[in-house]
Design an enzyme around this catalytic site. Structure first.
Site, PDB file in Angstrom:
ATOM      1  N   ASN A  79      -2.891   1.647  -2.708  1.00 57.02           N
ATOM      2  CA  ASN A  79      -3.930   2.661  -2.901  1.00 57.02           C
ATOM      3  C   ASN A  79      -3.393   4.064  -2.649  1.00 57.02           C
ATOM      4  O   ASN A  79      -3.655   5.006  -3.398  1.00 57.02           O
ATOM      5  CB  ASN A  79      -5.096   2.380  -1.951  1.00 57.02           C
ATOM      6  N   TYR A  80      -2.651   4.190  -1.568  1.00 57.38           N
ATOM      7  CA  TYR A  80      -2.092   5.481  -1.155  1.00 57.38           C
ATOM      8  C   TYR A  80      -1.215   6.063  -2.259  1.00 57.38           C
ATOM      9  O   TYR A  80      -1.334   7.231  -2.625  1.00 57.38           O
ATOM     10  CB  TYR A  80      -1.288   5.236   0.127  1.00 57.38           C
ATOM     11  N   GLY A  81      -0.332   5.233  -2.810  1.00 55.96           N
ATOM     12  CA  GLY A  81       0.558   5.700  -3.867  1.00 55.96           C
ATOM     13  C   GLY A  81      -0.173   6.028  -5.150  1.00 55.96           C
ATOM     14  O   GLY A  81       0.119   7.033  -5.809  1.00 55.96           O
TER      15      GLY A  81
ATOM     16  N   THR B 171      -6.390  10.151   3.328  1.00 54.71           N
ATOM     17  CA  THR B 171      -6.361   9.270   4.483  1.00 54.71           C
ATOM     18  C   THR B 171      -4.930   8.822   4.736  1.00 54.71           C
ATOM     19  O   THR B 171      -4.094   8.812   3.831  1.00 54.71           O
ATOM     20  CB  THR B 171      -7.230   8.023   4.242  1.00 54.71           C
TER      21      THR B 171
ATOM     22  N   ASN C   7      -1.896   9.416  -4.831  1.00 56.25           N
ATOM     23  CA  ASN C   7      -0.961  10.536  -4.948  1.00 56.25           C
ATOM     24  C   ASN C   7      -0.498  10.717  -6.388  1.00 56.25           C
ATOM     25  O   ASN C   7      -0.380  11.843  -6.878  1.00 56.25           O
ATOM     26  CB  ASN C   7       0.237  10.312  -4.021  1.00 56.25           C
TER      27      ASN C   7
END
Length: 265
Positions: A158-160, A95, A163
């Site tokens: 969250n994004y980091g 996302t 990944n």
């Protein structure tokens, strides 16, 4: 450059647009026949048709929602019924940074929604397809992660983390699948000019020349080349890792970020 990929079979998850579409186009340009996975059927079919027409390869759309294990399992069954094995599996799912508020305040459900797509979704795809990957030395898995997995990017908690988790899983899987001659790597993009980002930049630039605004924006984010990347540049990196020329590269991170993570001060 001919990378020797002609007639190899590639499965690309998240292929209807953005980086996944760029990967599909790069592999098609090298002569790969493709199975394209995404959840939006209309976008996926349009992408598959355009790639097949432009490059003269087979591009088969297979609708799959990586957050749904049954959907991924059904997609793998569709591919398995069509071909005896595949050579390349590329995952480009996840996302965007959806919200600008403090991620630590999110509900469990909001945290989990992102994890289900990026981390668990990629693992689902690999789980269902890895048994189909050729063991003759041509087998490749390439995961797309992101620079936020290697640095702190506000406000992308969250994004980091997602990944970073996939970067870790890539190393684990490289060791796990080495005995079958399958390499597993990750391409780590910086800020990439996807369709959405290009439109956003046009709106943000306003009356200013878009190229000038973009150079200022990228410079402010610590990108020394003062531009963002092209989806084609990520596709080219994946095509290289998918080729025989990268046969001795596994478990690594190929960073394509214009110097973003070089931490130049």
């Amino acid at each position: 450059m001919d990378l020797g990929l002609r007639d190899r079979i590639a499965v690309i998850a998240g292929a209807s647009k953005g980086i996944g579409k760029g990967i599909a186009r790069a592999l098609a340009a090298e002569g790969c026949n493709l199975f394209l996975l995404a959840r939006n059927g209309d976008e996926l079919r349009a992408t598959a048709s355009a790639i097949a027409d432009e490059f003269g390869v087979t591009a088969t759309p297979v609708i799959a929602d990586v957050s749904d294990p049954d959907s991924v399992r059904a997609a793998a069954a569709t591919v398995r019924a069509a071909v005896p094995e595949i050579n390349i599996l590329a995952t480009s799912v996840g996302t965007a940074i959806r919200r600008q508020d403090r991620t630590i305040t999110w509900s469990d459900e909001d945290w989990q929604a992102d994890i289900e797509i990026k981390v668990t979704g990629i693992l689902r795809v690999i789980r269902e397809f890895e048994g189909m990957i050729a063991s003759d030395g041509s087998g490749r898995i390439v995961n797309i992660t992101g620079a936020s997995g290697m640095m702190t990017w506000m406000p992308a908690l969250n994004y980091g983390m997602n990944n970073a988790a996939v970067i870790h899983a890539t190393g684990y899987l490289a060791a796990d699948l080495a005995g079958r001659g399958i390499t597993v790597n990750t391409v780590v993009p910086g800020i990439i000019g996807t369709e959405w980002r290009e439109g956003w930049a046009g709106g943000m630039a306003g009356d200013q020349d878009k190229a000038d605004w973009l150079a200022d924006f990228c410079g402010s984010k610590g990108i020394p080349v003062r531009r963002w990347g092209k989806v084609e540049e990520i596709g080219d990196a994946v095509a290289f890792l998918a080729s025989d020329r990268a046969g001795y590269i596994t478990g690594t991170r190929l960073v394509v970020d214009g110097g973003l993570t070089a931490n130049i001060r």
